[in-house]
Design an enzyme around this catalytic site. Sequence first.
Site, mmCIF file in Angstrom:
data_model
loop_
_atom_site.group_PDB
_atom_site.id
_atom_site.type_symbol
_atom_site.label_atom_id
_atom_site.label_comp_id
_atom_site.label_asym_id
_atom_site.label_seq_id
_atom_site.Cartn_x
_atom_site.Cartn_y
_atom_site.Cartn_z
ATOM 1 C CB SER A 152 -0.927 0.027 0.973
ATOM 2 O OG SER A 152 -2.003 1.073 0.908
ATOM 3 C CG ASP A 211 -6.900 -2.913 -3.233
ATOM 4 O OD1 ASP A 211 -7.653 -2.042 -2.547
ATOM 5 O OD2 ASP A 211 -5.843 -2.919 -3.219
ATOM 6 C CG HIS A 255 21.326 -4.258 -28.665
ATOM 7 N ND1 HIS A 255 20.652 -5.074 -29.519
ATOM 8 C CD2 HIS A 255 21.609 -3.231 -29.589
ATOM 9 C CE1 HIS A 255 20.561 -4.666 -30.303
ATOM 10 N NE2 HIS A 255 21.050 -3.676 -30.787
#
Length: 530
Positions: free
Chosen positions: A324, A399, A474
Site C-alpha cells: 500500500s 481492492d 545490446h
Amino acid sequence: MSTIKLIYQCMFGPRLYKVYGDGRAEGLYEPGHLERWGDQIISIVCFFWNVGLYASPIIATVMYRKGYMLWDGALTIGKCVTGVGIVLAFSYFVRGLGRASAPQYIQFLRTLDEAKKNLNKSSKRALSQYDFDFDGWPVEFKWNDVGGEEKKQRQFIERPSFRRTTLDLLFAAPCSLITYIVANTFGLKLMYPGSMTVWNYMFFPVLLQGRSKLITENEGDRYKLFTRDGNEIDTMFIDRRKKHPHGDVLVICSEGNAGFYEIGIMATPIETGYSVLGWNHPGFAGSTGRPFPPQELNAVDCVMQFAIHSLGFLPENIVLFGWSIGGFPTSWAAMNYPDVKGVILDATFDDVMPLAITRMPNVLEPIIRRTIREYMNLNNAEQLLKYPGPIRIIRRTEDDVICTEDNKIASNRGNNLLVKILKYRYPIIMDDSSLMYVYEWLSSDVLQQTRLWDKLEVDDELCSSTILSYITEHSNSFPMRLGDGFSEKMKAQMALFLASKYLTDFRAGHCTPLPNNLFTLPWDITSNMT
C-alpha cells in the site's frame, strides 16, 4: 544505590510490560498496587492532555460564550493546571515507590543501565529479555555511523517549481497558509491514521502480542535506529541465515498507512523462509516523528544503511517489499540503492493524487492538489523509473482502496503503475496499438485474459528468446530499443508477455494477508543467461 536515587530513577523509568525467560517463554510483568495506581493516573492525565490540545479551539470558544473574560479564563486554567500538576507529581512518586519495592523491576533497571553504559552482545542479550517503553531503549545504529554518509547525496523527485513574482507570492500566501494547516492537522492523520495517538493507544495490546510472537516464535531482535533528522525508528530483525535455504536473502518490509511491523506484512516472508527486517513509520508505535515524506525517506535510508553495514547484507541480497502506502519508501529506496535484488509492491499505486481527490468533496480539489504536491507528494512511479532492477507488482482484484471507482478493476492505480514502468522500459513495444491490448487485459477477468492471450497467440518461449537475443546483442539497460521492425501483432504479443511477467493478480481485498505462494522474487530475464 541510595534509596532516594533509586526511587527517582523508578519514577521516570520506562514502563515494563513483559519479561522473557532464557527459553524465550513470555510472561507479563505484574506491577504492584502502588505502581499500577500511579501508572493509571499518569496515563489518564496524558490522554486528556492530548485530547485537550486538539480540542483547545473548541474549549476557548465555549469559555468565551460562557462569559469568561481573558483574565478570569487565565486564572481558571492556572488553577486547573496547578491541581493536575500536584496530582501528577504525587502519581509519579507513588509509582516510584511501587517500582522500588519490586525486585523484578529493579533487575530490569540495572540491566537497562548496563546496556546504556556499554552496549555489547552480552548486554544486548540481557536487555532483549524485556519488553518496555521503546523511548527507554538505547540507540544501536545512527545514520552517520557509516563513514562518509554526511557527504553522500541521495536522489529525490522534486515537484515542479515555477518562477513567481513578488505579487504572485503575495496573493498565494493565504492559500499557502491553508495548505500548511490542512497538511499539519487532519491531512496527515487521514493519510497516515496509524500515526494518531488514539490509534496507537487502542492497538497497543495487539502490537505487544504481535511483537512477543516475533520474539518468542521467530527469535526476533529489536533495534533502535537514529535517523538523519533525529527520529528514532523501531525495527525488528529475523535472522534466517544458515537456518533456511532462502535465509541469505533479506526482505525489508515497509507497511501501509495503518500498518505496524508487529502485525503486518513481515509474516509472509518469514513463513517463506527469508531473513526479514521490519520497521515502523515515524510516529507509529515505538518510532518517533511524523510520517511526512522527508522523515519517511530518512527513516528507510537509515534502515537500508543498518541492513548493509550492521547486519551485513549485500545490496544484491536485499529484496524491498512494500504494501500500500509503503510503496513510497520502498520505491525511493530502490531508486537510491539500484543494486538491490528486486522490488515487490503489493496493493500500491503510481501517484497518491488521484486517490486523494476521489475521496474528498469536489469543492476542496484545488486545496487537496496543492496540499499533496507541497507536503505529501507520494510519487511511486517516478521513483521506480529510476530503478533498473526486477520489479513485481501484486494487484488485488477486489481492492477498493487504491481504485478511483468502486468495484472497477480498470480504475486500480496499480494498472497505471505497471503501464508507466513498461512504457519507460520498453517504449517501442508499448505503442498506442499494443497498449490498447494491455489495457483490455488489465480490465478483464481470468477467463477473458486467457481468451485474449490465445487470440494474439502469445508464445512465452518465443518472447523470452527475443528479449534474450536483444540483451546479448545490446545490453539489459533501460529504456530498451527492443521492438524495432516488429509487426503490430508481435508488439502486442510482447506487450502482454511483459505485463504478465511484471504483474501478479491476487483475488482479495486490500487488507487480506498475502499468501506464501504469491511471495516470489520478481521476474529477471537475465537469470536465464547464467
